[in-house]
Design an enzyme around this catalytic site. Structure first.
Site, PDB file in Angstrom:
ATOM      1  CD  GLU A  40     111.810 -56.262 -17.069  1.00 34.74           C
ATOM      2  OE1 GLU A  40     112.953 -55.100 -16.565  1.00 34.74           O
ATOM      3  OE2 GLU A  40     111.028 -56.576 -16.092  1.00 34.74           O
ATOM      4  CG  HIS A  74     109.925 -55.331 -20.274  1.00 34.97           C
ATOM      5  ND1 HIS A  74     109.443 -55.935 -20.009  1.00 34.97           N
ATOM      6  CD2 HIS A  74     110.705 -54.604 -19.134  1.00 34.97           C
ATOM      7  CE1 HIS A  74     108.626 -55.412 -19.081  1.00 34.97           C
ATOM      8  NE2 HIS A  74     109.708 -54.110 -18.238  1.00 34.97           N
ATOM      9  CG  HIS A  91     112.343 -50.118 -18.330  1.00 38.24           C
ATOM     10  ND1 HIS A  91     113.095 -50.823 -17.729  1.00 38.24           N
ATOM     11  CD2 HIS A  91     111.112 -50.213 -18.297  1.00 38.24           C
ATOM     12  CE1 HIS A  91     112.537 -51.444 -17.074  1.00 38.24           C
ATOM     13  NE2 HIS A  91     110.874 -51.890 -17.427  1.00 38.24           N
TER      14      HIS A  91
END
Length: 357
Positions: free
Chosen positions: A322, A185, A114
């Site tokens: 996601e 997210h 991420h």
């Protein structure tokens, strides 16, 4: 628009403050149906998303925190956040682009996750609310930030329509070749945040294939058919129906934490996910221009801290959808490209449509 208390019972004043010397506050989007979305410009995080259930009762369906301080110190730093520059994982945090090798932070087992130690989920975005239903967020990620090349200008537009559709539009440009894989997210529980499990949620995923991974969640490469596996959601199943099956891929992630390869043309906006809660009747249809959706069933949540309104969030108390390019794409030339070059405009769109059944 500021009020003393939002429809989700949160106080906007508790989200005002400074992070890295920049102002943070809560922004509120509402529509004619009474639906409400609250967002903070720290991490572009969706704090609450309140939609009517089958009895018309507004229900907040995303997990989160009561105030800014809790977000700054959260065990779950990605609640509602935009992940970037690269959502998901890059194997060993390393990639080569145009002959140059880049080493990123290792922040998830042996991999980069991420965007690194301080990804887009942990920076302050410039915010401009253009009307009651639209929020624009912009951020300049400077050349070298978290090890990525290029000055990257990113714009996110959050929009709530009168049809109970919540849209996320992404756009980005760079002055040097870089890689980009943006996603949101949010942790959803369509029975209401604070409900203990999403195992009863009914799910359809428009994907005939998925990406099996190694035990560090890096895909091996080739997509494999979902048919005959617990990953087959081409027909409706509950999330919990097969999640405990003796199947290696489920053991690796303690549940679902995998990319589904969507049955759609490259770049076209198509229905990806249909999910609903039998308890509230709330149904969420997600359409996206992205080639994949990472489905994560909150397997690593601990329940050992309090979220909104004193609720605890144990494992499987939420599911994330996601929408994104595939993990480790930059190291797998056969995957859809995540490279963005000067003169190009990155565009991506994900739409959440809320109904009841």
């Amino acid at each position: 628009m500021q009020t003393n208390v939002t429809k989700s019972g949160l106080s906007p004043a508790n989200f005002s403050g400074k992070v890295d010397g920049q102002d943070v506050q809560m922004y509120i989007l509402t529509n004619s149906k009474g639906t409400e979305v609250t967002i903070i410009n720290y991490g572009a995080k969706i704090v609450s998303l309140s939609v009517p259930d089958k009895n018309g009762k507004l229900t907040d369906i995303v997990l989160g925190h009561n105030n800014l301080d809790e977000y700054l110190n959260s065990e779950e730093p990605y609640f509602g956040a935009v992940c970037g520059r690269t959502g998901n994982r890059i194997a060993k945090g390393k990639f080569t682009l145009d002959g140059e090798t880049y080493q990123l932070a290792i922040n998830n087992g042996p991999n980069n996750l991420h965007g690194g130690l301080k990804g887009f989920n942990a920076v302050v975005w410039d915010a401009k609310q253009t009307d009651a239903q639209t929020l624009e967020l912009t951020y300049l990620s400077k050349d070298g930030e978290e090890g990525f090349p290029g000055n990257l200008n990113v714009k996110i537009t959050y929009r709530l329509t009168d049809d109970n559709v919540f849209e996320i539009d992404y756009a980005a440009t760079t002055d040097k070749a870089t890689i980009l894989n943006l996603t949101n997210h949010s942790y959803f529980n369509l029975s209401g945040e604070g409900d203990s499990s999403v195992n009863d949620h009914m799910l359809v995923i428009h994907a005939s294939n998925y990406l099996p991974t190694d035990d560090t969640a890096i895909p091996y490469g080739k997509p494999e058919p979902v048919k005959g596996t617990p990953f087959d959601f081409t027909a409706e199943h509950s999330i919990g129906e097969r999640i405990e099956n003796d199947f290696e891929q489920l053991h690796f992630g303690k549940g679902y934490d995998h990319t589904f390869v969507l049955d759609k043309k490259d770049g076209e906006s198509a229905l990806a996910v249909e999910c609903y809660s039998p308890k509230t009747g709330i149904k969420m249809d997600i359409s996206t221009t992205e080639p994949g959706v990472q489905v994560y069933t909150g397997n690593w949540m601990s329940g050992n801290f309090e979220g909104k309104h004193g609720h605890r969030y144990p494992a499987r108390a939420a599911v994330c959808f996601e929408t994104q390019h595939f993990p480790d794409s930059i190291n797998k030339p056969e995957y859809p490209s995540v490279v963005l070059r000067p003169g190009e405009i990155f565009r991506s769109r994900t739409i959440h449509k809320f109904t009841v059944k």
